[in-house]
Motif scaffolding. Structure first.
Motif, PDB file in Angstrom:
ATOM      1  N   GLN A   1     -18.928   9.828 -45.721  1.00 23.06           N
ATOM      2  CA  GLN A   1     -19.648   9.225 -46.846  1.00 23.06           C
ATOM      3  C   GLN A   1     -18.729   8.871 -48.014  1.00 23.06           C
ATOM      4  O   GLN A   1     -18.979   7.894 -48.729  1.00 23.06           O
ATOM      5  CB  GLN A   1     -20.759  10.153 -47.325  1.00 23.06           C
ATOM      6  CG  GLN A   1     -20.293  11.480 -47.875  1.00 23.06           C
ATOM      7  CD  GLN A   1     -21.428  12.283 -48.483  1.00 23.06           C
ATOM      8  OE1 GLN A   1     -22.270  11.748 -49.221  1.00 23.06           O
ATOM      9  NE2 GLN A   1     -21.483  13.581 -48.167  1.00 23.06           N
ATOM     10  N   PHE A   2     -17.646   9.627 -48.186  1.00 24.33           N
ATOM     11  CA  PHE A   2     -16.739   9.349 -49.307  1.00 24.33           C
ATOM     12  C   PHE A   2     -15.919   8.084 -49.038  1.00 24.33           C
ATOM     13  O   PHE A   2     -15.713   7.268 -49.937  1.00 24.33           O
ATOM     14  CB  PHE A   2     -15.832  10.558 -49.554  1.00 24.33           C
ATOM     15  CG  PHE A   2     -16.606  11.796 -49.902  1.00 24.33           C
ATOM     16  CD1 PHE A   2     -17.232  11.932 -51.145  1.00 24.33           C
ATOM     17  CD2 PHE A   2     -16.736  12.831 -48.984  1.00 24.33           C
ATOM     18  CE1 PHE A   2     -17.960  13.066 -51.469  1.00 24.33           C
ATOM     19  CE2 PHE A   2     -17.459  13.966 -49.298  1.00 24.33           C
ATOM     20  CZ  PHE A   2     -18.069  14.082 -50.538  1.00 24.33           C
ATOM     21  N   ALA A   3     -15.472   7.909 -47.796  1.00 20.52           N
ATOM     22  CA  ALA A   3     -14.756   6.685 -47.437  1.00 20.52           C
ATOM     23  C   ALA A   3     -15.684   5.477 -47.536  1.00 20.52           C
ATOM     24  O   ALA A   3     -15.296   4.409 -48.039  1.00 20.52           O
ATOM     25  CB  ALA A   3     -14.183   6.805 -46.027  1.00 20.52           C
ATOM     26  N   LEU A   4     -16.928   5.646 -47.077  1.00 24.06           N
ATOM     27  CA  LEU A   4     -17.899   4.568 -47.144  1.00 24.06           C
ATOM     28  C   LEU A   4     -18.223   4.208 -48.585  1.00 24.06           C
ATOM     29  O   LEU A   4     -18.260   3.025 -48.964  1.00 24.06           O
ATOM     30  CB  LEU A   4     -19.179   4.966 -46.396  1.00 24.06           C
ATOM     31  CG  LEU A   4     -20.303   3.935 -46.346  1.00 24.06           C
ATOM     32  CD1 LEU A   4     -19.845   2.654 -45.660  1.00 24.06           C
ATOM     33  CD2 LEU A   4     -21.527   4.517 -45.618  1.00 24.06           C
ATOM     34  N   GLY A   5     -18.461   5.211 -49.421  1.00 25.75           N
ATOM     35  CA  GLY A   5     -18.796   4.959 -50.814  1.00 25.75           C
ATOM     36  C   GLY A   5     -17.643   4.340 -51.583  1.00 25.75           C
ATOM     37  O   GLY A   5     -17.856   3.472 -52.445  1.00 25.75           O
TER      38      GLY A   5
ATOM     39  N   GLY B   1     -19.422   1.177 -51.772  1.00 24.76           N
ATOM     40  CA  GLY B   1     -20.311   1.522 -52.873  1.00 24.76           C
ATOM     41  C   GLY B   1     -21.379   2.529 -52.495  1.00 24.76           C
ATOM     42  O   GLY B   1     -21.639   2.801 -51.315  1.00 24.76           O
ATOM     43  N   LEU B   2     -22.026   3.098 -53.512  1.00 23.48           N
ATOM     44  CA  LEU B   2     -23.056   4.110 -53.292  1.00 23.48           C
ATOM     45  C   LEU B   2     -24.280   3.563 -52.570  1.00 23.48           C
ATOM     46  O   LEU B   2     -24.980   4.305 -51.890  1.00 23.48           O
ATOM     47  CB  LEU B   2     -23.476   4.714 -54.640  1.00 23.48           C
ATOM     48  CG  LEU B   2     -22.397   5.515 -55.376  1.00 23.48           C
ATOM     49  CD1 LEU B   2     -22.943   6.031 -56.704  1.00 23.48           C
ATOM     50  CD2 LEU B   2     -21.905   6.667 -54.509  1.00 23.48           C
ATOM     51  N   LYS B   3     -24.556   2.256 -52.736  1.00 31.78           N
ATOM     52  CA  LYS B   3     -25.689   1.657 -52.026  1.00 31.78           C
ATOM     53  C   LYS B   3     -25.489   1.754 -50.520  1.00 31.78           C
ATOM     54  O   LYS B   3     -26.451   2.007 -49.774  1.00 31.78           O
ATOM     55  CB  LYS B   3     -25.864   0.202 -52.447  1.00 31.78           C
ATOM     56  CG  LYS B   3     -26.986  -0.547 -51.718  1.00 31.78           C
ATOM     57  CD  LYS B   3     -28.346   0.085 -51.976  1.00 31.78           C
ATOM     58  CE  LYS B   3     -28.787  -0.186 -53.419  1.00 31.78           C
ATOM     59  NZ  LYS B   3     -30.172   0.313 -53.631  1.00 31.78           N
ATOM     60  N   ALA B   4     -24.269   1.585 -50.052  1.00 35.45           N
ATOM     61  CA  ALA B   4     -23.993   1.701 -48.626  1.00 35.45           C
ATOM     62  C   ALA B   4     -24.287   3.110 -48.135  1.00 35.45           C
ATOM     63  O   ALA B   4     -24.869   3.298 -47.056  1.00 35.45           O
ATOM     64  CB  ALA B   4     -22.535   1.325 -48.351  1.00 35.45           C
ATOM     65  N   VAL B   5     -23.912   4.113 -48.901  1.00 34.58           N
ATOM     66  CA  VAL B   5     -24.166   5.506 -48.516  1.00 34.58           C
ATOM     67  C   VAL B   5     -25.669   5.776 -48.457  1.00 34.58           C
ATOM     68  O   VAL B   5     -26.172   6.396 -47.516  1.00 34.58           O
ATOM     69  CB  VAL B   5     -23.478   6.466 -49.502  1.00 34.58           C
ATOM     70  CG1 VAL B   5     -23.830   7.917 -49.174  1.00 34.58           C
ATOM     71  CG2 VAL B   5     -21.968   6.262 -49.481  1.00 34.58           C
ATOM     72  N   SER B   6     -26.405   5.295 -49.447  1.00 28.05           N
ATOM     73  CA  SER B   6     -27.844   5.570 -49.496  1.00 28.05           C
ATOM     74  C   SER B   6     -28.615   4.853 -48.388  1.00 28.05           C
ATOM     75  O   SER B   6     -29.645   5.350 -47.932  1.00 28.05           O
ATOM     76  CB  SER B   6     -28.410   5.170 -50.869  1.00 28.05           C
ATOM     77  OG  SER B   6     -28.320   3.762 -51.059  1.00 28.05           O
ATOM     78  N   MET B   7     -28.121   3.694 -47.940  1.00 23.26           N
ATOM     79  CA  MET B   7     -28.810   2.973 -46.871  1.00 23.26           C
ATOM     80  C   MET B   7     -28.373   3.428 -45.484  1.00 23.26           C
ATOM     81  O   MET B   7     -29.092   3.218 -44.512  1.00 23.26           O
ATOM     82  CB  MET B   7     -28.565   1.466 -47.024  1.00 23.26           C
ATOM     83  CG  MET B   7     -29.087   0.869 -48.324  1.00 23.26           C
ATOM     84  SD  MET B   7     -30.868   1.101 -48.598  1.00 23.26           S
ATOM     85  CE  MET B   7     -31.545  -0.034 -47.385  1.00 23.26           C
ATOM     86  N   ALA B   8     -27.216   4.053 -45.383  1.00 23.80           N
ATOM     87  CA  ALA B   8     -26.740   4.539 -44.088  1.00 23.80           C
ATOM     88  C   ALA B   8     -27.442   5.824 -43.684  1.00 23.80           C
ATOM     89  O   ALA B   8     -27.670   6.082 -42.495  1.00 23.80           O
ATOM     90  CB  ALA B   8     -25.229   4.769 -44.138  1.00 23.80           C
ATOM     91  N   PHE B   9     -27.819   6.654 -44.660  1.00 23.91           N
ATOM     92  CA  PHE B   9     -28.503   7.914 -44.400  1.00 23.91           C
ATOM     93  C   PHE B   9     -29.721   7.999 -45.310  1.00 23.91           C
ATOM     94  O   PHE B   9     -29.600   7.987 -46.535  1.00 23.91           O
ATOM     95  CB  PHE B   9     -27.562   9.100 -44.672  1.00 23.91           C
ATOM     96  CG  PHE B   9     -28.245  10.429 -44.555  1.00 23.91           C
ATOM     97  CD1 PHE B   9     -28.612  10.919 -43.318  1.00 23.91           C
ATOM     98  CD2 PHE B   9     -28.523  11.189 -45.689  1.00 23.91           C
ATOM     99  CE1 PHE B   9     -29.240  12.150 -43.209  1.00 23.91           C
ATOM    100  CE2 PHE B   9     -29.158  12.413 -45.576  1.00 23.91           C
ATOM    101  CZ  PHE B   9     -29.514  12.893 -44.344  1.00 23.91           C
TER     102      PHE B   9
END
Length: 289
Positions: free
Chosen positions: A208-212, A216-224
């Motif tokens: 999640q840290f690499a993704l964010g 961005g944080l939107k990617a993290v929130s939509m992935a999980f």
């Protein structure tokens, strides 16, 4: 005599060109099979679809179809019968726009019969673009978020998927003649794709840290999205945890009615290839055979 010979040569060519073309109109439902759908074939979560095209008859049995179809596909874990999938809480939707070149085979001669089964296959080019709605109801397109690490430097084996791709269409149906130049058919057709990302779900969660950091944080929130559920205490899964099933690629399908409308005055139930009973064909040209 020269005029007679000229008419004998030209008239069949004109008649054939008028009688072998058909306009096709499709109306029905679209759906898909993938990670966010419990069943391989179902009417649940179906959407209205429509299309149009043209058909050219080589013979009474073999024809070439050029078709365009528009539909929508969607999937939502909230509608799943599996409690584990409901807990995953992912969802998506996408418009499907496709163009197909199809070779169609009709088992029986519809110039002599009122009903016949038929099949077709060929090649399809389609465009899709999966999206979902966040907790505020905003529409969010999923590919740019790289929810499974596509395009991230930490995951070089995960390439971004293409939104325009090829598929193999396979269709089967039954035709019913309803007038001299009109046929109504019911068909079911599937599209075998070469992607597992129609729904943006395929493999595993990524860090999640690499993704964010990169998306961005939107990617993290939509992935999980399990943490959106009421009373949930879920935390973002560890890198490599299963998110989807990559063993099988996604596919989509249509079911509905196709209307074939013959173009030209020569269409009829007697013979669709330029002749009718009697000494002259439907264009008034003399029959020489």
């Amino acid at each position: 005599m020269r005029k007679f010979l000229l008419l004998s040569i030209l008239c069949p060519l004109v008649a054939v060109s008028q009688q072998r073309f058909h306009v096709t109109l499709f109306g029905g439902l679209s759906n898909y099979a993938g990670d966010l759908q419990d069943h391989q074939f179902t009417l649940q979560q179906s959407n209205f679809a429509f299309g149009a095209g043209i058909k050219y008859d080589f013979t009474p049995h073999l024809a070439l179809r050029l078709a365009y179809n528009h539909g929508s596909i969607e999937g939502d874990d909230k509608r799943s019968g599996d409690p584990l999938l409901r807990e995953r809480n992912l969802s998506f939707a996408s418009k499907i726009n496709e163009g197909s070149l199809l070779l169609e085979y009709t088992l029986l001669n519809m110039e002599d019969r009122k009903i016949s089964p038929y099949i077709y296959s060929g090649i399809t080019v389609f465009h899709y673009n999966p999206y979902a709605y966040d907790t505020l109801g905003n529409k969010v397109f999923l590919k740019p978020l790289s929810t499974e690490g596509q395009g991230l430097e930490q995951y070089p084996d995960r390439k971004p998927y293409k939104l325009t791709q090829f598929a193999i269409p396979v269709g089967v149906g039954v035709k019913f003649r309803i007038s001299s130049n009109t046929i109504l058919a019911y068909e079911i057709s599937v599209r075998k794709t070469f992607t597992d990302y129609l729904d943006d779900v395929s493999k595993t969660y990524v860090d999640q840290f690499a993704l964010g950091q990169q998306r961005g944080l939107k990617a993290v929130s939509m992935a999980f999205r399990s943490d959106e559920l009421k009373g949930s205490t879920a935390t973002y899964p560890a890198d490599g945890s299963v998110r989807g099933g990559s063993k099988y690629e996604d596919w989509y399908y249509f079911t509905g009615f196709t209307l074939y409308i013959g173009i030209g005055s020569g269409n009829g139930s007697g013979s669709g290839f330029g002749r009718s009973k009697g000494g002259r064909n439907r264009l008034g040209c003399p029959n020489v055979l």
